[in-house]
Design a protein around this motif. Structure first.
Motif, short mmCIF file in Angstrom:
data_model
loop_
_atom_site.label_atom_id
_atom_site.label_comp_id
_atom_site.label_asym_id
_atom_site.label_seq_id
_atom_site.Cartn_x
_atom_site.Cartn_y
_atom_site.Cartn_z
N UNK A 51 0.94 -1.29 0.00
CA UNK A 51 0.11 0.00 -0.01
C UNK A 51 0.84 1.16 0.13
N UNK A 52 0.28 2.27 -0.58
CA UNK A 52 0.98 3.69 -0.63
C UNK A 52 0.16 4.64 0.45
N UNK A 53 0.96 5.21 1.25
CA UNK A 53 0.15 6.34 2.33
C UNK A 53 -0.44 7.21 1.30
N UNK A 54 -1.82 7.51 1.55
CA UNK A 54 -2.34 8.61 1.04
C UNK A 54 -3.09 8.33 -0.19
N UNK A 55 -2.75 7.21 -0.90
CA UNK A 55 -3.30 6.97 -2.02
C UNK A 55 -4.86 7.07 -2.24
N UNK A 56 -5.24 6.01 -1.26
CA UNK A 56 -6.89 5.67 -1.40
C UNK A 56 -7.57 6.81 -0.83
N UNK A 57 -7.00 7.80 -0.04
CA UNK A 57 -7.42 9.12 0.34
C UNK A 57 -7.80 10.26 -0.80
N UNK A 58 -6.64 10.05 -1.57
CA UNK A 58 -6.81 10.99 -2.94
C UNK A 58 -7.91 10.63 -3.88
N UNK A 59 -7.84 9.15 -4.12
CA UNK A 59 -8.72 8.76 -5.08
C UNK A 59 -10.16 8.84 -4.55
N UNK A 60 -10.47 8.70 -3.11
CA UNK A 60 -11.87 8.76 -2.69
C UNK A 60 -12.45 10.22 -2.75
N UNK A 61 -11.39 11.02 -2.89
CA UNK A 61 -11.82 12.51 -2.83
C UNK A 61 -12.13 12.74 -4.37
N UNK A 62 -11.37 12.18 -5.12
CA UNK A 62 -11.73 12.39 -6.59
C UNK A 62 -12.93 11.59 -6.92
N UNK A 63 -13.32 10.44 -6.53
CA UNK A 63 -14.28 9.80 -6.58
C UNK A 63 -15.76 10.67 -6.10
#
Length: 474
Positions: free
Chosen positions: A20-32
């Motif tokens: 896993x890459x820190x912060x990646x899921x958070x960024x994609x969640x905001x885009x979604x």
């Protein structure tokens, strides 16, 4: 920092790709979250849409975009957003996906041990086209955002027609005009939006935000970084085919004549085509425009002299600056030069996870096939194989990939995971290594399937020319 461990036999290490890459899921969640606001439209935002806009603003807090995006999110939530506000929201979305791209590319660099060149300074602004057409395009894109994908109808979508028609003849606006033309065609084919069972939310969000930013001054140019001289060693050909267009992109290693570090470069050719020309027939349309395709198909290098190149590593192909060179085996190139070649940085608007396509060499893997799913296990780590991307314009199919012992491919990222798209594989035939390339038919073929497809393409093109000639005579 300690030196990197060398990559044995040129094979790429895949272990860190799955971490896993820190912060990646958070960024994609905001885009979604923002993309969901475009589904219902921002003419009369609901409370959940207002919350999603706030989530986008929070994701860029602490960046230079923070205050401007926060203001734009508040106005959009109150149904009071203007063009500048929609531009700010598009910029925030693009910045988040750019950050995801950079994090993924850092992981790729860690895995492959391959560096990147330094980004060049921003070019001096050149002559700009009249502002009225980009402004008209921006107004149409704002209307789309207010209507939402569920609210589109033919009247809304047709608002782009006159703008596109005026843009396409102007080279400075052709990039934006082509994007708008294709986007509007997709939307028109989906009207009315209220009846759609499935909406390509991420794709339409990508197209909308990219088009919005391309309406800004100095955003659409692709300046060349200079010229290059040296030996070009093809690695493989990536073919993308649609009903009315096809593109072949050759990935290669450039060995500069001055002895500096080898570079990863690309060269592309795009052509319009009739929808009846399929498979190997597309090579007929492309061959007259790029001798590099024949060289890649024949396993031959190209000698370049002062070939124009962009800062992103894309060759602006010109036949007068190239001539065929000596035979060059792609796997030998990959084993010797690929691990030391540097890649150019991506242009700002090209920093997107979907655009990741990194040439890699894989060896010593085990192949596992579950129904139609292929997986390579390299050094104990599993890597999905996207064999479906192999074009019908070449002999490389899933069976050859499944029987392979070595693979040159493009490392891609989609749906939360890395995968490899094969461009060429080595298999054993009667105890001898045989290479199978996706672009093997680019220069011509004696293969029965390829010959049949080329003949069908010849007949189709001849029939269309005859029909066009009759219409002109009338």
């Amino acid at each position: 920092m300690p030196p990197r461990e060398p990559v044995s036999s040129g094979a790429e290490r895949t272990g860190p790709l799955a971490e896993p890459i820190a912060g990646l899921d958070d960024a994609l969640t905001a885009v979604d979250a923002f993309d969901r606001t475009l589904v219902g439209g921002l003419l009369r935002p609901r409370p959940d849409q207002a919350a999603a806009l706030g989530e986008l603003a929070d994701a860029v807090a602490g960046t230079p975009l923070a205050s401007r995006v926060a203001e734009a999110a508040r106005k959009a939530a109150a149904a009071a957003a203007g063009e500048d506000d929609f531009v700010a929201l598009a910029a925030a979305r693009t910045a988040l996906l750019g950050a995801v791209h950079d994090a993924l590319m850092a992981r790729v660099a860690e895995t492959t041990g391959r560096g990147h060149g330094e980004a060049d300074a921003a070019p001096e602004p050149g002559a700009q086209p009249a502002a009225n057409l980009p402004a008209a395009a921006r107004a149409w894109l704002c209307d789309l955002a207010r209507a939402g994908w569920q609210g589109i109808d033919h009247e809304t979508v047709s608002g782009a027609a006159q703008v596109v028609s005026a843009m396409l003849p102007d080279p400075a606006l052709r990039r934006l005009g082509t994007l708008l033309d294709g986007f509007a065609a997709e939307l028109a084919a989906s009207c009315p939006g209220a009846s759609l069972e499935r909406i390509p939310v991420r794709r339409w969000g990508d197209l909308w935000s990219r088009a919005m930013l391309l309406t800004l001054p100095h955003s659409a140019g692709t300046p060349t970084a200079g010229t290059v001289t040296g030996r070009l060693l093809p690695l493989g050909v990536d073919v993308q085919e649609h009903a009315t267009a096809a593109q072949a992109q050759v990935h290669a290693v450039l060995e500069p004549a001055d002895g500096t570090t080898p570079r990863l470069v690309r060269a592309s050719i795009s052509v319009p085509k009739p929808d009846t020309v399929l498979g190997a027939g597309v090579w007929q349309l492309m061959r007259p425009h790029m001798s590099l395709l024949a060289a890649a198909g024949e396993g031959r290098s190209m000698d370049l002299v002062d070939m124009p190149i962009t800062a992103e590593g894309d060759l602006i192909w010109s036949e007068e600056h190239a001539r065929p060179g000596e035979p060059a085996d792609a796997f030998a190139t990959a084993r010797v030069a690929l691990t030391v070649a540097t890649a150019a940085p991506a242009a700002p608007l090209d920093r997107h996870p979907a655009r990741i396509a990194v040439p890699v060499l894989l060896e010593g893997y085990a192949v596992q096939q579950d129904d139609d799913t292929l997986t390579f296990t390299v050094a104990g780590h599993r890597l999905a194989v996207d064999a479906d991307r192999a074009p019908g314009a070449g002999p490389l199919g899933a069976e050859a990939v499944a029987a392979s012992k070595a693979c040159i491919g493009l490392l891609r990222w989609d749906a939360g995971a890395f995968s490899v798209q094969p461009l060429a594989v080595e298999t054993a035939v009667r105890k001898k290594a045989v290479a199978v390339h996706a672009g093997a038919w680019a220069g011509g073929t004696a293969d029965k399937a390829g010959v049949k497809a080329e003949k069908a393409a010849t007949d189709a093109v001849a029939a269309l020319r005859e029909r066009a000639g009759r219409l002109l005579r009338k």
